[in-house]
Design an enzyme around this catalytic site. Sequence first.
Site, PDB file in Angstrom:
ATOM      1  CD  GLN A 192      -2.489  -1.228   2.727  1.00 19.83           C
ATOM      2  OE1 GLN A 192      -3.463  -0.559   3.024  1.00 19.83           O
ATOM      3  NE2 GLN A 192      -1.910  -2.054   3.570  1.00 19.83           N
TER       4      GLN A 192
ATOM      5  CG  HIS B  84      -3.052   2.687  -1.637  1.00 23.01           C
ATOM      6  ND1 HIS B  84      -3.029   2.551  -0.273  1.00 23.01           N
ATOM      7  CD2 HIS B  84      -4.190   2.071  -2.057  1.00 23.01           C
ATOM      8  CE1 HIS B  84      -4.105   1.869   0.127  1.00 23.01           C
ATOM      9  NE2 HIS B  84      -4.819   1.564  -0.938  1.00 23.01           N
TER      10      HIS B  84
ATOM     11  CD  GLU C  32       0.151  -0.850  19.876  1.00 21.21           C
ATOM     12  OE1 GLU C  32      -1.010  -0.575  20.175  1.00 21.21           O
ATOM     13  OE2 GLU C  32       1.038  -1.079  20.713  1.00 21.21           O
TER      14      GLU C  32
HETATM   15  C1  BJW Z   1       4.601  -1.124  12.478  1.00 25.86           C
HETATM   16  C2  BJW Z   1       5.783  -0.559  12.817  1.00 25.86           C
HETATM   17  C3  BJW Z   1       6.901  -1.353  12.645  1.00 25.86           C
HETATM   18  C4  BJW Z   1       4.337   0.910  13.185  1.00 25.86           C
HETATM   19  N1  BJW Z   1       6.768  -2.570  12.173  1.00 25.86           N
HETATM   20  N2  BJW Z   1       4.471  -2.346  12.007  1.00 25.86           N
HETATM   21  C5  BJW Z   1     -15.502  -0.333   3.023  1.00 25.86           C
HETATM   22  C6  BJW Z   1     -15.169  -1.106   1.925  1.00 25.86           C
HETATM   23  C7  BJW Z   1     -14.477  -0.531   0.845  1.00 25.86           C
HETATM   24  C8  BJW Z   1     -14.102   0.813   0.867  1.00 25.86           C
HETATM   25  C9  BJW Z   1     -14.437   1.568   1.962  1.00 25.86           C
HETATM   26  C10 BJW Z   1     -15.139   1.007   3.019  1.00 25.86           C
HETATM   27  N3  BJW Z   1     -15.334   1.982   3.922  1.00 25.86           N
HETATM   28  C11 BJW Z   1     -14.787   3.121   3.443  1.00 25.86           C
HETATM   29  C12 BJW Z   1     -14.236   2.899   2.255  1.00 25.86           C
HETATM   30  C13 BJW Z   1     -13.501   3.901   1.443  1.00 25.86           C
HETATM   31  C14 BJW Z   1     -12.038   4.073   1.734  1.00 25.86           C
HETATM   32  C15 BJW Z   1     -11.653   3.460   3.073  1.00 25.86           C
HETATM   33  O1  BJW Z   1     -11.206   2.347   3.170  1.00 25.86           O
HETATM   34  N4  BJW Z   1     -11.783   4.237   4.148  1.00 25.86           N
HETATM   35  C16 BJW Z   1     -11.458   3.753   5.492  1.00 25.86           C
HETATM   36  C17 BJW Z   1     -10.428   4.690   6.117  1.00 25.86           C
HETATM   37  C18 BJW Z   1     -12.708   3.625   6.275  1.00 25.86           C
HETATM   38  N5  BJW Z   1     -11.273   3.512   0.661  1.00 25.86           N
HETATM   39  C19 BJW Z   1     -11.069   4.168  -0.465  1.00 25.86           C
HETATM   40  O2  BJW Z   1     -11.534   5.282  -0.654  1.00 25.86           O
HETATM   41  C20 BJW Z   1     -10.267   3.466  -1.552  1.00 25.86           C
HETATM   42  N6  BJW Z   1     -10.964   3.516  -2.795  1.00 25.86           N
HETATM   43  C21 BJW Z   1     -12.163   2.954  -2.952  1.00 25.86           C
HETATM   44  O3  BJW Z   1     -12.743   2.337  -2.077  1.00 25.86           O
HETATM   45  O4  BJW Z   1     -12.680   3.165  -4.205  1.00 25.86           O
HETATM   46  C22 BJW Z   1     -13.996   2.721  -4.487  1.00 25.86           C
HETATM   47  C23 BJW Z   1     -14.200   2.971  -5.962  1.00 25.86           C
HETATM   48  C24 BJW Z   1     -14.419   1.907  -6.795  1.00 25.86           C
HETATM   49  C25 BJW Z   1     -14.607   2.142  -8.160  1.00 25.86           C
HETATM   50  C26 BJW Z   1     -14.568   3.444  -8.667  1.00 25.86           C
HETATM   51  C27 BJW Z   1     -14.316   4.501  -7.820  1.00 25.86           C
HETATM   52  C28 BJW Z   1     -14.140   4.282  -6.464  1.00 25.86           C
HETATM   53  C29 BJW Z   1      -8.944   4.192  -1.796  1.00 25.86           C
HETATM   54  C30 BJW Z   1      -8.060   4.163  -0.610  1.00 25.86           C
HETATM   55  C31 BJW Z   1      -6.832   5.047  -0.871  1.00 25.86           C
HETATM   56  C32 BJW Z   1      -5.961   5.174   0.359  1.00 25.86           C
HETATM   57  N7  BJW Z   1      -4.994   6.196   0.136  1.00 25.86           N
HETATM   58  C33 BJW Z   1      -3.990   6.457   1.168  1.00 25.86           C
HETATM   59  C34 BJW Z   1      -3.169   7.691   0.735  1.00 25.86           C
HETATM   60  C35 BJW Z   1      -2.200   7.326  -0.395  1.00 25.86           C
HETATM   61  C36 BJW Z   1      -1.481   8.531  -0.917  1.00 25.86           C
HETATM   62  C37 BJW Z   1      -0.554   9.162   0.099  1.00 25.86           C
HETATM   63  O5  BJW Z   1       0.397   8.532   0.574  1.00 25.86           O
HETATM   64  O6  BJW Z   1      -0.783  10.326   0.379  1.00 25.86           O
HETATM   65  O7  BJW Z   1      -3.157   5.304   1.313  1.00 25.86           O
HETATM   66  S1  BJW Z   1      -4.668   6.670   2.790  1.00 25.86           S
HETATM   67  C38 BJW Z   1      -3.367   5.846   3.640  1.00 25.86           C
HETATM   68  O8  BJW Z   1      -3.898   4.645   4.267  1.00 25.86           O
HETATM   69  C39 BJW Z   1      -2.405   5.353   2.542  1.00 25.86           C
HETATM   70  C40 BJW Z   1      -2.060   3.992   3.030  1.00 25.86           C
HETATM   71  O9  BJW Z   1      -1.554   3.190   1.971  1.00 25.86           O
HETATM   72  C41 BJW Z   1      -3.356   3.499   3.612  1.00 25.86           C
HETATM   73  C42 BJW Z   1      -3.206   2.361   4.586  1.00 25.86           C
HETATM   74  O10 BJW Z   1      -2.491   2.725   5.700  1.00 25.86           O
HETATM   75  P1  BJW Z   1      -1.495   1.706   6.404  1.00 25.86           P
HETATM   76  O11 BJW Z   1      -0.433   1.336   5.461  1.00 25.86           O
HETATM   77  O12 BJW Z   1      -2.285   0.608   7.004  1.00 25.86           O
HETATM   78  O13 BJW Z   1      -0.826   2.630   7.505  1.00 25.86           O
HETATM   79  P2  BJW Z   1      -1.342   3.020   8.963  1.00 25.86           P
HETATM   80  O14 BJW Z   1      -0.620   4.251   9.345  1.00 25.86           O
HETATM   81  O15 BJW Z   1      -2.812   3.027   9.045  1.00 25.86           O
HETATM   82  O16 BJW Z   1      -0.866   1.811   9.881  1.00 25.86           O
HETATM   83  C43 BJW Z   1       0.501   1.604  10.148  1.00 25.86           C
HETATM   84  C44 BJW Z   1       0.608   0.340  10.954  1.00 25.86           C
HETATM   85  O17 BJW Z   1       1.984   0.061  11.139  1.00 25.86           O
HETATM   86  C45 BJW Z   1       0.001   0.450  12.372  1.00 25.86           C
HETATM   87  O18 BJW Z   1      -0.837  -0.665  12.580  1.00 25.86           O
HETATM   88  C46 BJW Z   1       1.221   0.401  13.305  1.00 25.86           C
HETATM   89  O19 BJW Z   1       0.958  -0.288  14.528  1.00 25.86           O
HETATM   90  C47 BJW Z   1       2.184  -0.383  12.456  1.00 25.86           C
HETATM   91  N8  BJW Z   1       3.590  -0.147  12.729  1.00 25.86           N
HETATM   92  N9  BJW Z   1       5.533   0.756  13.289  1.00 25.86           N
HETATM   93  C48 BJW Z   1       5.511  -3.023  11.889  1.00 25.86           C
HETATM   94  N10 BJW Z   1       8.125  -0.855  12.986  1.00 25.86           N
END
Ligand code: BJW
Length: 249
Positions: free
Chosen positions: A110, A128, A224
């Site tokens: 991601q 992403h 976590e």
């Molecule tokens: C460690 C550590 C160490 C710390 N070792 N671990 C239900 C079903 C489907 C979709 C949705 C839904 N409900 C809502 C939605 C919509 C939405 C969504 O999911 N929202 C939720 C927040 C509720 N999703 C979308 O909008 C997606 N698109 C979509 O659904 O389109 C539908 C569609 C279909 C057809 C046509 C049109 C539309 C798109 C999602 C895009 C996400 N974008 C981002 C930004 C990217 C650009 C940027 O960088 O600026 O992506 S948001 C951000 O979150 C980024 C990440 O890739 C993503 C995930 O985050 P990640 O990687 O999990 O990071 P963190 O910070 O959350 O977690 C870090 C973890 O690491 C923690 O757990 C720590 O404990 C751990 N950690 N140190 C190991 N050393």
Amino acid sequence: MPQDMEIDPEVLSIIQRAKRVTILTGAGVSAESGVATFRSYKEETKESLWSQYDPQKMASIEGFLKNPNRVWQWYQWRRSELKSKKPNDAHKAIAKWQQSKDQRVTLITQNVDGLHQAGGSKDVIELHGNIWSNHCLQCRAEYKGNTDGVEDVIECPKCGGQVRPSVVWFGEALPEKAWRDAESASYSCDVFLSVGTSSQVYPAAGLAALAKSQGATVIEVNPEPTESSVVDYFIVGRAGEVLINILNT
Ligand code: BJW
Ligand code: ZN
């Protein structure tokens, strides 16, 4: 978790027996390189991106259309922060694992930072997008010009539209091929390893359930607990330490 700490032998044996391993990574994998996560944990919470910036303003098309320069400048700032970051043990361990002759290891990320590729991984499935690329909002043509130090949104040389970072914002569809490849790698694996992701963002967070529905064992690596409800085994620890342990055992 100390480097020499043993991971549950049962989990290790499941990983070692697997013919196909699919790894999904998130921001936690780059945390040990000094890259801010989005929703960090505990003491790091203050530094996480979404605790300082509003995702609706910075990571949605609505936010961009409302204030393109603010969003562009935020990505330019993140790019400048990323420039000095190096791949860590987790990136390198995954790259090494992918070279295994006995197992087929597919990497889905991601992350948009390109650190997996810098760590030696090939064929990375980027769900992403990639922060180092840009394209035109209007005609979608890739913008290949140098954007170093460019403070305001660039006009597309082809159509005059606005140039944006090639990352996936909330509400946007994931790149078609990447999603297809990710689904197929999740469907066909024996072990699905979810590393350093909070499992809150869909559709990526749904891949573990897909893998499980086809009989894969889902293993999570994170310091976590996460939102995921389909995990069979949870390895508590930092990505780099755990992955090195898995590889060296
Ligand atoms: C460690 C550590 C160490 C710390 N070792 N671990 C239900 C079903 C489907 C979709 C949705 C839904 N409900 C809502 C939605 C919509 C939405 C969504 O999911 N929202 C939720 C927040 C509720 N999703 C979308 O909008 C997606 N698109 C979509 O659904 O389109 C539908 C569609 C279909 C057809 C046509 C049109 C539309 C798109 C999602 C895009 C996400 N974008 C981002 C930004 C990217 C650009 C940027 O960088 O600026 O992506 S948001 C951000 O979150 C980024 C990440 O890739 C993503 C995930 O985050 P990640 O990687 O999990 O990071 P963190 O910070 O959350 O977690 C870090 C973890 O690491 C923690 O757990 C720590 O404990 C751990 N950690 N140190 C190991 N050393
Ligand atoms: Zn254009």
